[in-house]
Design a protein around this motif. Structure first.
Motif, PDB file in Angstrom:
ATOM      1  N   ALA A  34       0.832  -1.210   0.000  1.00  0.00           N
ATOM      2  CA  ALA A  34       0.000   0.000   0.000  1.00  0.00           C
ATOM      3  C   ALA A  34       0.863   1.257   0.000  1.00  0.00           C
ATOM      4  CB  ALA A  34      -0.927  -0.023   1.208  1.00  0.00           C
ATOM      5  N   SER A  46       1.089   3.943  -3.040  1.00  0.00           N
ATOM      6  CA  SER A  46       0.755   5.333  -2.718  1.00  0.00           C
ATOM      7  C   SER A  46       1.890   6.268  -3.110  1.00  0.00           C
ATOM      8  CB  SER A  46       0.454   5.467  -1.225  1.00  0.00           C
ATOM      9  OG  SER A  46      -0.649   4.653  -0.855  1.00  0.00           O
ATOM     10  N   THR A  78      -3.977  12.756  -3.827  1.00  0.00           N
ATOM     11  CA  THR A  78      -3.497  11.389  -3.666  1.00  0.00           C
ATOM     12  C   THR A  78      -3.984  10.761  -2.365  1.00  0.00           C
ATOM     13  OG1 THR A  78      -1.494  12.033  -4.877  1.00  0.00           O
ATOM     14  CG2 THR A  78      -1.407   9.963  -3.673  1.00  0.00           C
ATOM     15  N   TRP A  79      -4.203  11.581  -1.346  1.00  0.00           N
ATOM     16  CA  TRP A  79      -4.451  11.008  -0.028  1.00  0.00           C
ATOM     17  C   TRP A  79      -5.720  10.165   0.071  1.00  0.00           C
ATOM     18  CZ3 TRP A  79      -8.785  11.978   2.800  1.00  0.00           C
ATOM     19  CH2 TRP A  79      -9.546  13.107   2.495  1.00  0.00           C
ATOM     20  N   ALA A 110      -4.619   6.775  -1.215  1.00  0.00           N
ATOM     21  CA  ALA A 110      -3.622   6.202  -0.303  1.00  0.00           C
ATOM     22  C   ALA A 110      -4.277   5.719   0.985  1.00  0.00           C
ATOM     23  CB  ALA A 110      -2.547   7.241   0.002  1.00  0.00           C
TER      24      ALA A 110
END
Length: 393
Positions: free
Chosen positions: A192, A196, A216-217, A220
């Motif tokens: 992961a 990410s 992106t968060w 992620a």
């Protein structure tokens, strides 16, 4: 007027400045080596006259005493070498905890001192001026004797959901035990994080090329939750929890954070955070005010301005003195001996030295450990400082 005689190439006379410089250095090195040789010879002679054996063979002998807190398995019959490892891990534990807590607390206090809120600004100023002017040893005594030792006993301990128990014996919390799905859980987290990181770099490149911002968060966060959950469902639980319970006059099971560790962590974190807050404040104020105005002219929110514009530039000023504060935390952790926390100084330069009489060896090992830890922190911080440095072209 006097004229300096020109230096002739190949001139080896004393009038040649280069020759004089080399001679002075050779003499200085010879004096230092001579003093060191005299001290070593004198020490060896005195040890032989008193019948004191030197060397590190004592590390293989049984210690014969217990240690309240140990991060690895330890029994009274274990060797002094294992005592050294236990003390080293305890020192690293309290140093790491204090560095993390002091950094977060100091960062928010530094921002609070620059806040437009009058009450918040004054409260942070009072905090900083109070705690940074009280010696750390007195703060350790305050938290240990005045606060933590006055907590109720185990039978009247503060209970939080039958999981956490706080008493004058310490804070008892559930202890994690390895499960059959631990390896799969770790692999899922690594995957992961790797995905990410790759997605973050791809979105960053896309933003530079097109100007379009992709967050992106959310992805992620979803990966960090979903992949470990799938691994636990497919391969079993990664961890089992040993919950503490009151049996007799004390708690059994779980993991305990002894009052000595809590007092030392609180005192050093509070003390150092006051200095870090001033470092953060001065670093932010060192950024030219034109940067604030430029960000405001672009209608950037204050949080974005601080995170993307001000802090990256302020780090050039913040990192060097922040490194010194981290080193001070490691060195001040040796004050643990005052309240009996089993760190390197208390165990190795204290108990082991008194039992074995190997003063030179124990003190040399302890000093070397602190030197290596400090140099390692300096190296890591310098590497980070070089990576974030703004290069003017």
């Amino acid at each position: 007027m006097f004229q300096r005689r020109p230096t002739v190439k190949g001139d080896l006379s004393f009038s040649n400045p280069a020759v004089r410089a080399w001679l002075y250095q050779i003499v200085a090195v010879a004096i230092v080596v001579g003093i060191a040789a005299y001290l070593i010879h004198n020490t060896v002679t005195n040890l032989n006259n008193r019948g004191i054996t030197s060397g590190f063979a004592f590390l293989d002998r049984a210690a014969g005493f217990g240690i309240v807190q140990h991060l690895i398995d330890y029994e009274q019959g274990d060797t002094y070498g294992r005592v050294f490892v236990v003390g080293l891990l305890n020192t690293l534990l309290v140093s790491a905890l204090c560095i993390v807590f002091a950094s977060f607390l100091g960062f928010f206090l530094g921002l609070a001192r620059l806040s437009e809120n009058w009450l918040l600004r004054k409260l942070s100023t009072i905090y900083i001026e109070t705690f940074r002017n009280i010696p750390p040893l007195l703060q350790i005594f305050f938290w240990y004797f005045a606060v933590l030792r006055n907590l109720p006993g185990p039978r009247q301990a503060v209970n939080a959901f039958d999981l956490l128990f706080l008493s004058n014996r310490g804070l008892y919390i559930p202890s994690p035990q390895m499960g059959e799905g631990l390896l799969a859980f770790i692999v899922a987290i690594i995957v992961a994080l790797a995905v990410s990181a790759g997605l973050f770099r791809y979105n960053k490149t896309h933003q530079i090329k097109t100007g379009q911002l992709r967050r992106t968060w959310p992805v992620a966060l979803g990966l960090l939750i979903l992949l470990p959950a799938i691994a636990q469902w497919a391969f079993g639980a990664a961890l089992h929890w040993d919950v503490p319970a009151l049996r007799g006059f004390n708690f059994r099971g779980g993991m305990v954070l002894i009052p000595e560790l809590a007092a030392l962590t609180l005192a050093l974190s509070v003390y150092t955070s006051a200095f870090i807050a001033e470092i953060i404040r001065s670093g932010i104020q060192s950024v030219p005010h034109g940067q604030h105005e430029a960000a405001r002219s672009l209608a950037l929110p204050n949080t974005v301005t601080l995170r993307q514009v001000i802090i990256p530039q302020a780090l050039r000023v913040i990192i060097p003195p922040l490194t010194s504060q981290y080193l001070n935390i490691v060195k001040n952790s040796s004050l643990a001996a005052a309240i009996g926390y089993p760190d390197m100084v208390s165990l190795f330069a204290g108990t082991v030295l008194n039992q074995t009489g190997q003063a030179i060896e124990t003190i040399a090992i302890t000093m070397s450990v602190y030197l290596i830890i400090s140099l390692s922190i300096s190296l890591l911080m310098n590497i980070y400082n070089r990576r974030i440095a703004l290069i003017e072209r």
